[in-house]
Design a protein around this motif. Sequence first.
Motif, short mmCIF file in Angstrom:
data_model
loop_
_atom_site.label_atom_id
_atom_site.label_comp_id
_atom_site.label_asym_id
_atom_site.label_seq_id
_atom_site.Cartn_x
_atom_site.Cartn_y
_atom_site.Cartn_z
N THR A 9 0.83 -1.08 0.05
CA THR A 9 -0.05 0.05 -0.05
C THR A 9 0.98 1.12 -0.12
O THR A 9 2.06 1.10 -0.08
N GLU A 10 0.20 2.56 -0.04
CA GLU A 10 0.90 3.54 -0.23
C GLU A 10 0.39 4.31 1.37
O GLU A 10 -0.78 4.17 1.80
N GLN A 11 1.15 4.93 2.01
CA GLN A 11 0.96 5.64 3.27
C GLN A 11 1.41 7.05 3.02
O GLN A 11 2.48 7.28 2.87
N ASP A 12 0.49 8.05 3.50
CA ASP A 12 0.86 9.39 3.51
C ASP A 12 1.96 9.74 4.17
O ASP A 12 3.05 10.32 3.94
N ASN A 36 5.08 8.23 2.66
CA ASN A 36 5.51 9.19 1.43
C ASN A 36 6.03 10.46 1.95
O ASN A 36 7.08 10.89 1.47
N ILE A 49 7.45 8.22 11.14
CA ILE A 49 6.44 7.15 10.96
C ILE A 49 6.29 6.50 11.93
O ILE A 49 4.93 6.12 12.15
N ALA A 66 4.18 -1.18 3.16
CA ALA A 66 3.92 0.11 2.49
C ALA A 66 5.41 0.41 1.89
O ALA A 66 6.46 0.14 2.48
N GLY A 73 2.98 -2.56 6.56
CA GLY A 73 1.69 -1.92 6.28
C GLY A 73 0.70 -2.17 7.35
O GLY A 73 1.06 -2.74 8.41
N SER A 74 -0.35 -1.52 7.33
CA SER A 74 -1.10 -1.40 8.67
C SER A 74 -2.58 -2.36 7.97
O SER A 74 -2.69 -2.55 6.84
#
Length: 160
Positions: free
Chosen positions: A53-56, A59, A90, A137, A159-160
């Motif tokens: 996934t992508e995590q703000d 990023n 993070i 992520a 990732g979460s």
Amino acid sequence: MRHRRWLLLLLTAVLAVCLLSGCGLGAQSGLIHLNKDVIQDILQKDGLNITVTEQDALNQAVEQAAQNLEGAQRPDPEPAAVRSQIAREIGTPPLICSVYDSSYWPNSPWGNPNRHEQTAASFAQQLYKEGHGDAYAAAVASFTTRDGEEMLLFVMTKGS
């Protein structure tokens, strides 16, 4: 003679498309967005049910770290320092933090997975095989060293 003009026009158009499609990173630094669907397809073809996934927050942390590296000496340096900076931001220790020459990462204007997605998939497979779970992520950002060399900071974490 008329066919030569059309051929010349066609070749000029192809060249323009290649130049505009991002066949390289260009001179700008910053975040590079990964195509999660392409990564998932690569993993599924290998028979792995791994989610990337992508995590703000990731990023932003990776982009900030790349900006901090902008103008630095060639960063074979302290990946541990970059890793710990991102981990602080993070709140999770990154599992992989690597810096690569941008020449290693050609983009594909033809819709094939580019090296960004291929490497994200291979890192996910590596972490999965090491027993870190099945959700990660990933983020990639570019920067330029003091001598003008374009480099990439690649980070993958749980990732979460």
